[in-house]
Design a protein around this motif. Structure first.
Motif, PDB file in Angstrom:
ATOM      1  N   ARG A  15    -135.513  54.553  33.524  1.00 13.98           N
ATOM      2  CA  ARG A  15    -134.298  54.558  34.345  1.00 13.98           C
ATOM      3  C   ARG A  15    -133.115  54.103  33.511  1.00 13.98           C
ATOM      4  O   ARG A  15    -133.242  53.224  32.656  1.00 13.98           O
ATOM      5  CB  ARG A  15    -134.459  53.647  35.563  1.00 13.98           C
ATOM      6  CG  ARG A  15    -133.331  53.792  36.568  1.00 13.98           C
ATOM      7  CD  ARG A  15    -133.570  52.969  37.807  1.00 13.98           C
ATOM      8  NE  ARG A  15    -132.464  53.110  38.746  1.00 13.98           N
ATOM      9  CZ  ARG A  15    -132.327  52.399  39.858  1.00 13.98           C
ATOM     10  NH1 ARG A  15    -133.235  51.506  40.175  1.00 13.98           N
ATOM     11  NH2 ARG A  15    -131.294  52.585  40.659  1.00 13.98           N
ATOM     12  N   VAL A  16    -131.951  54.723  33.762  1.00 13.40           N
ATOM     13  CA  VAL A  16    -130.697  54.314  33.138  1.00 13.40           C
ATOM     14  C   VAL A  16    -129.615  54.362  34.215  1.00 13.40           C
ATOM     15  O   VAL A  16    -129.780  55.017  35.247  1.00 13.40           O
ATOM     16  CB  VAL A  16    -130.313  55.227  31.959  1.00 13.40           C
ATOM     17  CG1 VAL A  16    -131.332  55.129  30.832  1.00 13.40           C
ATOM     18  CG2 VAL A  16    -130.153  56.675  32.412  1.00 13.40           C
ATOM     19  N   ASN A  17    -128.513  53.681  33.969  1.00 14.62           N
ATOM     20  CA  ASN A  17    -127.416  53.714  34.949  1.00 14.62           C
ATOM     21  C   ASN A  17    -126.268  54.597  34.450  1.00 14.62           C
ATOM     22  O   ASN A  17    -126.327  55.173  33.355  1.00 14.62           O
ATOM     23  CB  ASN A  17    -126.939  52.294  35.280  1.00 14.62           C
ATOM     24  CG  ASN A  17    -126.286  51.611  34.088  1.00 14.62           C
ATOM     25  OD1 ASN A  17    -126.363  52.089  32.969  1.00 14.62           O
ATOM     26  ND2 ASN A  17    -125.646  50.473  34.341  1.00 14.62           N
TER      27      ASN A  17
ATOM     28  N   GLU B  16    -121.969  57.017  30.275  1.00 19.81           N
ATOM     29  CA  GLU B  16    -120.584  56.954  29.832  1.00 19.81           C
ATOM     30  C   GLU B  16    -120.470  56.448  28.394  1.00 19.81           C
ATOM     31  O   GLU B  16    -119.617  56.913  27.633  1.00 19.81           O
ATOM     32  CB  GLU B  16    -119.792  56.050  30.770  1.00 19.81           C
ATOM     33  CG  GLU B  16    -119.664  56.612  32.190  1.00 19.81           C
ATOM     34  CD  GLU B  16    -119.098  55.599  33.162  1.00 19.81           C
ATOM     35  OE1 GLU B  16    -118.837  54.450  32.721  1.00 19.81           O
ATOM     36  OE2 GLU B  16    -118.924  55.934  34.350  1.00 19.81           O
ATOM     37  N   ILE B  17    -121.326  55.491  28.010  1.00 17.53           N
ATOM     38  CA  ILE B  17    -121.234  54.911  26.668  1.00 17.53           C
ATOM     39  C   ILE B  17    -121.895  55.803  25.623  1.00 17.53           C
ATOM     40  O   ILE B  17    -121.339  56.037  24.546  1.00 17.53           O
ATOM     41  CB  ILE B  17    -121.863  53.505  26.655  1.00 17.53           C
ATOM     42  CG1 ILE B  17    -121.000  52.544  27.488  1.00 17.53           C
ATOM     43  CG2 ILE B  17    -122.001  52.977  25.230  1.00 17.53           C
ATOM     44  CD1 ILE B  17    -121.598  51.163  27.650  1.00 17.53           C
ATOM     45  N   THR B  18    -123.105  56.310  25.945  1.00 13.41           N
ATOM     46  CA  THR B  18    -123.875  57.048  24.924  1.00 13.41           C
ATOM     47  C   THR B  18    -123.616  58.547  24.955  1.00 13.41           C
ATOM     48  O   THR B  18    -123.847  59.231  23.951  1.00 13.41           O
ATOM     49  CB  THR B  18    -125.376  56.819  25.134  1.00 13.41           C
ATOM     50  OG1 THR B  18    -125.783  57.419  26.375  1.00 13.41           O
ATOM     51  CG2 THR B  18    -125.702  55.341  25.159  1.00 13.41           C
TER      52      THR B  18
ATOM     53  N   SER C 100    -123.413  46.547  25.916  1.00 13.32           N
ATOM     54  CA  SER C 100    -122.013  46.954  26.099  1.00 13.32           C
ATOM     55  C   SER C 100    -121.472  47.441  24.771  1.00 13.32           C
ATOM     56  O   SER C 100    -121.873  46.966  23.696  1.00 13.32           O
ATOM     57  CB  SER C 100    -121.177  45.782  26.622  1.00 13.32           C
ATOM     58  OG  SER C 100    -121.273  44.670  25.737  1.00 13.32           O
ATOM     59  N   ASP C 101    -120.584  48.402  24.854  1.00 11.82           N
ATOM     60  CA  ASP C 101    -119.927  48.955  23.662  1.00 11.82           C
ATOM     61  C   ASP C 101    -118.914  47.929  23.169  1.00 11.82           C
ATOM     62  O   ASP C 101    -117.971  47.575  23.886  1.00 11.82           O
ATOM     63  CB  ASP C 101    -119.247  50.274  24.033  1.00 11.82           C
ATOM     64  CG  ASP C 101    -118.643  50.975  22.827  1.00 11.82           C
ATOM     65  OD1 ASP C 101    -118.582  50.352  21.744  1.00 11.82           O
ATOM     66  OD2 ASP C 101    -118.226  52.137  22.973  1.00 11.82           O
TER      67      ASP C 101
END
Length: 695
Positions: A409-411, A416-418, A494-495
């Protein structure tokens, strides 16, 4: 007078007494087992039967009694003699009609029975009218009455206390009948022993044709007794048969009942172990509450019973909620739903509730059974899941993997970041985003800490879907089950690209010159301070060059600071082009620049020669004209040089020496290179008195 006894008739009289007693006692038992009119019918039948049994025994016994003179009986008195026995028996049975018979009731009943037997006997004897009259021995008279009373007690004790010694019903009835028959017979024949008849007595009741009267009376009385008593015996036999059948049916019913009760107990136990059970009437008054209901509500059973169910209402549900519930169960339908209730202490708890209406014969509910399950933990978990779901969709990226590190699972922040969608990464290993910047040892240490401590935090460089490498701050946590086995890994990152840029900007402001982007004084001193011990380890020479642009102040004064800044930028670029990449060029401030050159040579002369060539190259480059927008400007540098070796001189000393050498070049006509000479120290005070701005 000589008395002769007919033994067969004596035996017959005793049997009649026993059989009659058996029949009468069975009627009495039926009386006790019946209610209302039936009880009175059986009591009357039993009383008449026993009275006739006493009367039959007496007159059959009297038929066995022979004198030398003819005998006769007064018929009215003979018939009247049945009444004392019947009356006494009815009174006795009336006393014994209660379900529980005490010893006092048996004593009173035995006394009445004995007196009734005695009264009947002596009334019957009066029907034998003799002249002179029959007299009785007082002692035997008393003994006969006592025998009747005591024997009656024995018979009644056997009948109504025989259960205490565990005698079955039929043997107990037979034994009681034998005792009662013997009581009647014993009283009769004992009384006859006390009868005194004079030798010249005459029977006044004699009839002319009375020679056949004894045989006729015996036959008549026996026939009446057989017909009357046989009905009772047949009834007893029928009762025994029905009793056996009823006993078998009852035993089977009891067995079924026990099994049903056992099943119900198991079901109730199972239900009580799992569920919270309460029963209310149609008005909502609690009539039953099991232990789990008491435990969860914190009320005792006494506090719940008789109270309205609103006692545990939490006030969290609207009126419409309860209105729908009531309409459903009032219509005879089962209601299901989740209810929030309140304990005695005021805390709230949630119940999954099923309410079942019990319907009466009129088709309307007469009570409601509620079966509940505690779902407080589930409700709390649902709330936590909602909070977790909201937290899951945060600005930080989240990856959840299984124990084998496969993404499950990912959010949205992860996408948005990757740049990877959830469908593109589910089931894959996070290494697909690896940038290649970290070596194998980095990941070995990461996993060692994660496995030993259960978590790891640090900076990682990964690659986006578009190939861009970026820095992120990541925390990985191992999720364990109750056996402390890792079931999942949760990574939150976090980026930090922007943070790294800001850090770099802050670093540049702290260590670099904002105009020329060269290291400032602080960074130069740090590098020089690090170069000195390095020189000591290598045992070689290095150099520090101090540069100052000639007549720079004139440029600022004539053309302005903008042109001065353009020239300083050009000076920085020219100096950098004249040295190696490993050398450090720094701006100390204004038009002052310093150069750190490391690893020149192990020989001092060779080092001096090399640094002199570099200094000359710099001087020549900086002496060339400067094109500053539409203006051409000419300037030159003054360069001071000092060598260092090992840790002989401090950082401050080296800078001072290079500065002195630079001033020697400036004082010598500018546009020159000068090496530090210890003799220059004599002019230090003169140089310091001029100040740093007097170039």
């Amino acid at each position: 007078m000589l008395i002769v006894w007919n033994i067969p008739l004596v035996v017959l009289s005793v049997l009649v007494a026993m059989v009659g007693s058996f029949t009468a006692l069975t009627h009495a038992q039926r009386m006790r087992e019946s209610r209302g009119r039936s009880a009175w019918v059986w009591m009357t039948a039993g009383g008449i039967t026993l009275g006739l049994a006493i009367w039959s025994m007496h007159f059959i016994g009297m038929m066995a009694f022979h004198l030398t003179i003819p005998l006769g009986y007064d018929l009215p008195l003979t018939l009247i003699s049945t009444l004392p026995a019947i009356a006494a028996t009815l009174l006795c049975f009336y006393v014994l009609r209660e379900p529980n018979i005490s010893a006092m009731r048996i004593i009173v009943s035995g006394l009445l029975m004995g007196l009734g037997i005695s009264a009947m006997h002596y009334t019957g004897m009066a029907a034998l009218k003799m002249s002179p009259p029959i007299s009785y021995d007082p002692q035997i008279f008393t003994l006969s009455i006592a025998i009747a009373i005591i024997a009656s007690w024995g018979a009644l004790l056997m009948m109504y206390q025989g259960k205490c010694i565990k005698i079955p019903d039929l043997p107990r009835f037979v034994l009681g009948s034998v005792i009662m028959g013997l009581a009647i017979s014993s009283m009769h024949y004992t009384a006859m022993l006390g009868a005194q008849i004079q030798p010249d007595s005459v029977c006044l009741s004699y009839a002319p044709n009375g020679t056949d009267l004894p045989a006729m009376m015996v036959a008549l009385i026996s026939l009446i007794s057989v017909v009357w008593f046989s009905g009772g015996i047949l009834a007893v036999l029928f009762d025994q048969r029905m009793a056996r059948r009823n006993a078998q049916a009852l035993a089977q019913l009891e067995q079924t009942h026990r099994e049903v009760l056992k099943d119900l107990e198991y079901q109730k136990y199972a239900l009580d172990q799992h569920s919270i059970v309460a029963i209310t009437d149609v008005r909502g008054t609690i009539t039953y509450a099991n232990d789990k209901f008491c435990a969860i509500s914190q009320y005792s059973r006494d506090e719940l019973l008789g109270q309205n169910h609103r006692l545990i209402n939490s006030g969290t549900h609207p009126r419409e909620f309860f209105r729908h519930m009531f309409h459903t169960i009032a219509a005879g339908k089962v209601w299901h739903g989740d209810c929030c209730n309140r304990t005695k202490s005021g805390s709230l708890y949630w119940m999954a509730t099923t309410i079942v209406p019990n319907m009466g014969s009129d088709g309307k509910p007469f009570q409601y059974i509620s079966i509940r399950t505690d779902i407080t933990d589930r409700k709390r978990a649902e709330m936590e899941l909602r909070v977790a779901a909201a937290a899951f969709e945060t600005h930080d990226a989240i990856i959840i993997t299984d124990a084998q590190s496969n993404i499950i699972r990912v959010n949205r922040a992860f996408t948005e970041i990757t740049g990877y969608s959830a469908e593109e990464v589910l089931g894959k290993n996070p290494r697909l985003m690896s940038s290649g910047r970290h070596d194998r040892d980095f990941y070995i240490k990461l996993w060692q800490q994660l496995l030993s401590l259960g978590s790891w935090s640090g900076e990682v460089w990964d690659k986006r879907k578009n190939g861009e490498v970026y820095p992120k701050w990541m925390t990985i946590t191992a999720v364990k089950n109750e056996r402390q086995e890792t079931t999942q890994y949760v990574a939150i990152f976090s980026d930090i690209t922007e943070r790294k840029r800001i850090e770099e900007d802050i670093r540049n402001l702290a260590f670099y010159d904002a105009l020329t982007q060269l290291p400032n004084r602080r960074l130069f001193i740090e590098r020089l301070r690090a170069a000195l011990p390095a020189s000591a380890r290598r045992r070689d020479y290095g150099a520090v060059l101090f540069l100052d642009m000639d007549k720079f102040k004139n440029l600022n004064d004539t053309l302005g600071h903008d042109y001065g800044d353009l020239m300083l930028i050009e000076v920085a670029n020219r100096i950098k082009s004249c040295v190696r990449e490993m050398d450090t060029v720094a701006r100390l401030g204004g038009d002052e620049f310093v150069v750190l050159i490391e690893g020149l040579s192990h020989d001092e002369q060779d080092a001096s020669r090399k640094v002199a060539a570099v200094a000359e190259k710099i001087r020549e480059s900086l002496a060339l004209p400067y094109r500053l927008k539409e203006h051409e400007y000419h300037s030159s540098p003054s360069v001071g040089v000092t060598l260092y070796h090992d840790n002989e001189d401090s950082v401050e000393t080296l800078l001072k020496h290079a500065d002195l050498a630079m001033y020697q070049a400036k004082n010598g006509g500018r546009n020159k290179v000068r090496f530090f000479d210890p003799a220059m120290l004599d002019n230090t005070e003169s140089k310091e008195s001029k100040g740093p701005g007097s170039h």
